[in-house]
Enzyme design. Structure first.
Site, PDB file in Angstrom:
ATOM      1  CD  GLU A  65     -11.675  29.177 -33.018  1.00  0.00           C
ATOM      2  OE1 GLU A  65     -11.855  27.945 -33.103  1.00  0.00           O
ATOM      3  OE2 GLU A  65     -11.188  29.861 -33.936  1.00  0.00           O
ATOM      4  CD  GLU A 103      -4.010  29.036 -32.795  1.00  0.00           C
ATOM      5  OE1 GLU A 103      -3.823  28.390 -33.815  1.00  0.00           O
ATOM      6  OE2 GLU A 103      -5.127  29.141 -32.254  1.00  0.00           O
ATOM      7  N   GLY A 126      -8.387  33.241 -38.146  1.00  0.00           N
ATOM      8  CA  GLY A 126      -9.542  33.259 -39.036  1.00  0.00           C
ATOM      9  C   GLY A 126      -9.844  34.623 -39.626  1.00  0.00           C
ATOM     10  CB  SER A 148      -4.419  34.289 -41.120  1.00  0.00           C
ATOM     11  OG  SER A 148      -5.689  34.608 -40.557  1.00  0.00           O
TER      12      SER A 148
HETATM   13  P1  13P Z   1      -6.835  30.011 -39.068  1.00  0.00           P
HETATM   14  O1  13P Z   1      -5.650  29.326 -39.694  1.00  0.00           O
HETATM   15  O2  13P Z   1      -8.123  29.704 -39.784  1.00  0.00           O
HETATM   16  O3  13P Z   1      -6.597  31.463 -38.843  1.00  0.00           O
HETATM   17  O4  13P Z   1      -7.037  29.355 -37.612  1.00  0.00           O
HETATM   18  C1  13P Z   1      -5.940  29.238 -36.796  1.00  0.00           C
HETATM   19  C2  13P Z   1      -6.338  28.388 -35.633  1.00  0.00           C
HETATM   20  O5  13P Z   1      -7.159  28.771 -34.827  1.00  0.00           O
HETATM   21  C3  13P Z   1      -5.753  27.059 -35.541  1.00  0.00           C
HETATM   22  O6  13P Z   1      -6.031  26.464 -34.307  1.00  0.00           O
END
Ligand code: 13P
Length: 271
Positions: free
Chosen positions: A122, A192, A198, A233
């Site tokens: 992000e 990730e 998300g 997720s």
């Molecule tokens: P989610 O578990 O909401 O998919 O997010 C993962 C994340 O970006 C953890 O840093």
């Protein structure tokens, strides 16, 4: 004043290597809750009280919570005496100076943070953090005596074009070139996949294991000891299956870390 009762329980590198050779035991597991830009003093107080009461520590697992900056001190106080450790979501690469709105690694150390998430997708995408900047942040965190959690991961496009390992290799190599590999004895890696964060889509065990194994293979002599987390997720219903994989050493959680019951269930799955 802000010191928690947490002590690093991880064995030294030599011990880990011996352990994994002797008994093929897995590395110490690590569950990290990344709250992202969520919470309020009120909401956090309830969440933290439940988590602190529900996690009593484990001989083979560590738990870390990374709240937004304004709540670091409140979180630190709420976790005092608990087995949960404080972390941060990002940091500035400079030691100090005219960087309005930014936070340095030594400031995080002052608040007793132990871990700092670096290179989250992000931030790479929305704040345009470059690979080099990520490497500089990694170095700044280590210089302050904290442990970086270095995130890497491919976009959906990379995955669909079969370029996922190429992307991950690039993201890792720029840090290796900047700091050398030997400093990774004080680092955690996190895979990730951008398309899984998300979205409710999780990498399949085969996809995750392929990348984790690849990442581990890049670490030379530290391959057997480095902890590599999976993020994207992860929920209570799929955590156990992921943690059972040979090269997954825990999880970096977003959404699931905002719900105490879900979070604790995942922490327990890591034990
Ligand atoms: P989610 O578990 O909401 O998919 O997010 C993962 C994340 O970006 C953890 O840093």
């Amino acid at each position: 004043m802000f010191k928690s009762s947490w002590l690093p329980l991880a064995p030294a590198l030599g011990e880990v290597l011996l352990l994994s050779k002797a008994s093929n035991a897995k590395r110490r597991q690590l569950v990290v809750g990344n709250w992202k830009m969520n919470g309020s003093l009120n909401e956090n107080a309830g969440l933290l009280a439940k988590i602190a009461a529900g996690w009593h520590g484990a001989h083979n697992a560590d738990v870390v919570i990374c709240p937004p900056f304004p709540y670091l001190m409140h979180t630190q106080n709420a976790l005092l005496g608990s087995a949960v450790v404080l972390g941060a979501q990002t940091v500035n690469e400079h030691a100090k100076g005219a960087y309005t709105g930014e936070v340095s690694a030594s400031m995080l150390a002052d608040l007793d943070c132990k871990f700092v998430i670096i290179g989250h997708n992000e931030r790479r995408r929305m704040q345009h953090e470059s690979d080099l900047q990520v490497a500089q942040k990694f170095e700044a965190v280590q210089k302050a005596g904290l442990t970086p959690i270095l995130c890497v991961g491919e976009s959906l496009e990379d995955r669909e074009q079969g370029k996922h390992l190429e992307t991950i290799s690039r993201q890792l190599n720029i840090v290796f070139a900047h700091t050398g590999k030997d400093v990774f004895d004080n680092a955690v890696l996190a895979y990730e996949p951008v398309w899984a964060v998300g979205t409710g889509k999780t990498a399949t065990p085969e996809q995750a294991e392929e990348v984790h194994k690849f990442m581990r293979s890049q670490l030379g002599v530290l391959a057997d000891s480095i902890r590599i987390l999976y993020g994207g997720s992860v929920k209570a219903h799929n955590a156990r299956q992921l943690f059972a994989l040979a090269d997954i050493d825990g999880a970096l959680l977003g959404g699931a870390s905002l719900d105490a019951d879900e979070f604790l269930a995942i922490c327990k799955a890591a034990e």
